[in-house]
Design a protein around this motif. Structure first.
Motif, short mmCIF file in Angstrom:
data_model
loop_
_atom_site.label_atom_id
_atom_site.label_comp_id
_atom_site.label_asym_id
_atom_site.label_seq_id
_atom_site.Cartn_x
_atom_site.Cartn_y
_atom_site.Cartn_z
N PRO A 1 0.92 -1.28 -0.03
CA PRO A 1 0.16 0.10 0.06
C PRO A 1 0.74 1.20 -0.04
O PRO A 1 1.99 1.15 0.54
N ALA A 2 0.61 2.33 -0.69
CA ALA A 2 1.29 3.61 -0.85
C ALA A 2 1.32 4.06 0.45
O ALA A 2 2.52 4.53 0.77
N PRO A 3 0.46 4.15 1.19
CA PRO A 3 0.55 4.93 2.68
C PRO A 3 1.71 4.27 3.37
O PRO A 3 2.51 5.10 4.32
N ALA A 4 1.80 2.97 3.37
CA ALA A 4 2.77 2.36 4.19
C ALA A 4 4.18 2.42 3.68
O ALA A 4 5.06 2.61 4.39
N VAL A 5 4.36 2.80 2.21
CA VAL A 5 5.55 2.86 1.64
C VAL A 5 5.98 4.44 2.23
O VAL A 5 7.02 4.73 2.55
N THR A 6 5.13 5.43 2.10
CA THR A 6 5.45 6.68 2.60
C THR A 6 5.65 6.88 4.20
O THR A 6 6.69 7.45 4.52
N LEU A 7 4.86 6.15 4.99
CA LEU A 7 5.27 6.04 6.45
C LEU A 7 6.72 5.57 6.55
O LEU A 7 7.37 5.88 7.42
N LEU A 8 6.80 4.35 5.77
CA LEU A 8 8.27 3.58 5.79
C LEU A 8 9.37 4.87 5.65
O LEU A 8 10.31 4.89 6.53
N HIS A 9 9.16 5.66 4.63
CA HIS A 9 10.46 6.67 4.52
C HIS A 9 10.51 7.74 5.55
O HIS A 9 11.37 8.34 5.91
N TRP A 10 9.30 7.95 5.96
CA TRP A 10 9.11 8.86 7.10
C TRP A 10 9.81 8.20 8.32
O TRP A 10 10.92 9.16 8.97
N GLY A 11 9.87 6.94 8.61
CA GLY A 11 10.81 6.18 9.50
C GLY A 11 12.04 6.29 9.22
O GLY A 11 12.91 6.52 10.22
N PHE A 12 12.52 6.04 8.07
CA PHE A 12 13.88 6.43 7.45
C PHE A 12 14.45 7.57 8.16
O PHE A 12 15.70 7.65 8.59
N VAL A 13 13.63 8.78 7.84
CA VAL A 13 14.18 10.02 8.22
C VAL A 13 14.33 10.00 9.71
O VAL A 13 15.38 10.56 10.10
N LEU A 14 13.45 9.47 10.40
CA LEU A 14 13.49 9.74 11.96
C LEU A 14 14.64 8.70 12.54
O LEU A 14 15.46 9.12 13.46
N TRP A 15 14.69 7.43 11.71
CA TRP A 15 15.85 6.80 12.11
C TRP A 15 17.23 7.62 11.91
O TRP A 15 18.08 7.29 12.78
N GLY A 16 17.34 8.02 10.81
CA GLY A 16 18.62 8.55 10.34
C GLY A 16 18.80 9.83 11.20
O GLY A 16 20.12 9.85 11.85
N GLY A 17 17.84 10.30 12.05
CA GLY A 17 18.37 11.52 12.85
C GLY A 17 18.55 11.15 14.09
O GLY A 17 19.65 11.60 14.88
N ALA A 18 17.86 9.87 14.52
CA ALA A 18 18.28 9.45 15.83
C ALA A 18 19.74 8.87 15.83
O ALA A 18 20.50 9.12 16.67
N ILE A 19 20.11 8.04 14.70
CA ILE A 19 21.33 7.73 14.77
C ILE A 19 22.48 8.62 14.59
O ILE A 19 23.43 8.67 15.31
N GLY A 20 22.00 9.78 13.67
CA GLY A 20 23.03 10.92 13.68
C GLY A 20 23.33 11.62 15.16
O GLY A 20 24.32 12.19 15.13
N LEU A 21 22.52 11.56 15.97
CA LEU A 21 22.70 12.14 17.16
C LEU A 21 23.15 11.34 18.52
O LEU A 21 23.88 11.98 19.39
N ALA A 22 22.98 9.91 17.99
CA ALA A 22 23.36 9.08 18.98
C ALA A 22 24.88 9.13 19.34
O ALA A 22 25.77 9.44 18.54
N PRO A 23 25.25 8.63 20.73
CA PRO A 23 26.76 8.74 20.92
C PRO A 23 27.54 7.60 20.49
O PRO A 23 28.03 6.49 21.28
N LEU A 24 27.73 7.16 19.09
CA LEU A 24 28.24 6.06 18.57
C LEU A 24 29.54 6.45 17.61
O LEU A 24 29.59 7.71 17.29
N ASP A 25 30.47 5.63 17.52
CA ASP A 25 31.31 5.96 16.48
C ASP A 25 30.66 5.72 15.07
O ASP A 25 29.81 5.24 14.74
#
Length: 334
Positions: free
Chosen positions: A279-303
């Protein structure tokens, strides 16, 4: 410092964006579906007029409220570049100009942004270093602007991803004490969020090129500023990794297949996912999740190796899953 000017500027951005988008629905410049389209009935386009106009008006108002004086060239030149590209893209939404003309205008707008973002070198000795920095910045602006234009094929995918990315950059600038840039990113996010109810989950209007390219250049400008001035210069790449990866994969795959890269198609991963039955809405929500995941990883205290592994693993898994579904469910070339 009082937050009242910023709150008022955000309200201006939201109200202007929503009001102009509503107006563009009634203007009735229609996107008529073809065999490569994801929608099935004629739908108005040009909602990006509201997004870009609201951002361009709210940003200098916020600057005046924050500093007490008119913005200088460091803000005016990016605004001129964004306005120029948006105007051309709106004309393109109506008349459909050749691909090389679009690329030339994108290049001119990107050059303006690079000039003011990097500033001119002091003396001829600094020119080689300036050019070495200017070229990657120029390519970043052109690539991201085009990527956001290419990805604007499902309701809410591009606009929602850009809104979340803008808010992610606003948080980064806030943590770094970059008040003017924080406000700019927040205002762009507000203008995009005000458009979103008109486009997701059911589309009453599309952004059109005026939105995907105009707001895309604004977002890529803020991303370039983050790369140059923030404590997490990788953050723009992390926030947009899902979109940039989809576009890069598609360009490489089509290049190896001998397809014309400027030809319209339905071969992006997000398009293959929908064509395979997701379903198209599921694909859109997944991409929103990619953005949120990328932001969380970007700020995480990791190497950095750990960050990259966590960032890329879900996207690689998604890509392999979509390709497997495409082979099973899509007949003919894709």
């Amino acid at each position: 410092m009082s937050m009242i000017p910023l709150i008022l500027s955000c309200l201006v951005a939201c109200i202007l964006s929503a009001g102009l988008v509503r107006r563009m629905v009634s203007v009735g410049v229609m996107d008529v579906p073809g065999h490569r389209s994801s929608h099935e009935r004629p739908t108005p386009k040009g909602g990006g007029v509201g997004i870009v106009t609201a951002f361009l008006i709210a940003l200098p108002l916020d600057h005046i409220g924050l500093t007490g004086h008119l913005p200088g060239w460091s803000l005016l030149l990016p605004e001129i570049a964004i306005a120029g590209l948006a105007f051309f893209s709106w004309r393109d939404d109506i008349h459909s100009y050749p691909a090389m003309a679009k690329l030339a205008v994108q290049g001119g707008a990107a050059a303006l942004v690079v000039i003011v973002t990097l500033a001119f070198p002091e003396g001829p000795a600094a020119l080689p270093l300036y050019l070495a920095c200017a070229l990657p910045g120029f390519l970043w602006l052109v690539y991201v602007t085009n990527a956001l234009n290419f990805i604007d094929g499902l309701n809410g995918l591009a606009s929602g991803s850009m809104a979340l990315s803008s808010l992610g950059l606003a948080l980064l600038f806030h943590l770094d004490g970059e008040t003017l840039l924080r406000n700019a990113a927040l205002l762009l996010g507000c203008a995009l969020l005000a458009f979103l109810p008109f486009n997701f989950p059911r589309a009453r209007i599309f952004m059109g090129d005026v939105g995907s390219q105009g707001a895309g250049l604004a977002l890529s400008w803020l991303g370039l500023e983050a790369m140059l001035r923030s404590t997490a210069p990788w953050m723009p790449l992390f926030l947009l990794a899902g979109i940039l990866g989809d576009v890069a994969f598609t360009l490489v795959r089509r290049g190896f297949a001998g397809n014309r890269l400027t030809e319209a198609h339905r071969g992006h991963l997000y398009q293959l996912a929908v064509r395979s039955g997701i379903p198209a809405p599921a694909v859109t929500l997944l991409h929103w999740g990619f953005v949120l995941w990328g932001g969380a990883i970007g700020l995480a205290p990791l190497d950095m190796p750990a960050r990259l592994a966590l960032l890329l693993a879900p996207q690689l898994g998604w890509g392999l899953y979509v390709l497997a579904r495409a082979r099973r469910h899509i007949s003919g070339a894709w």
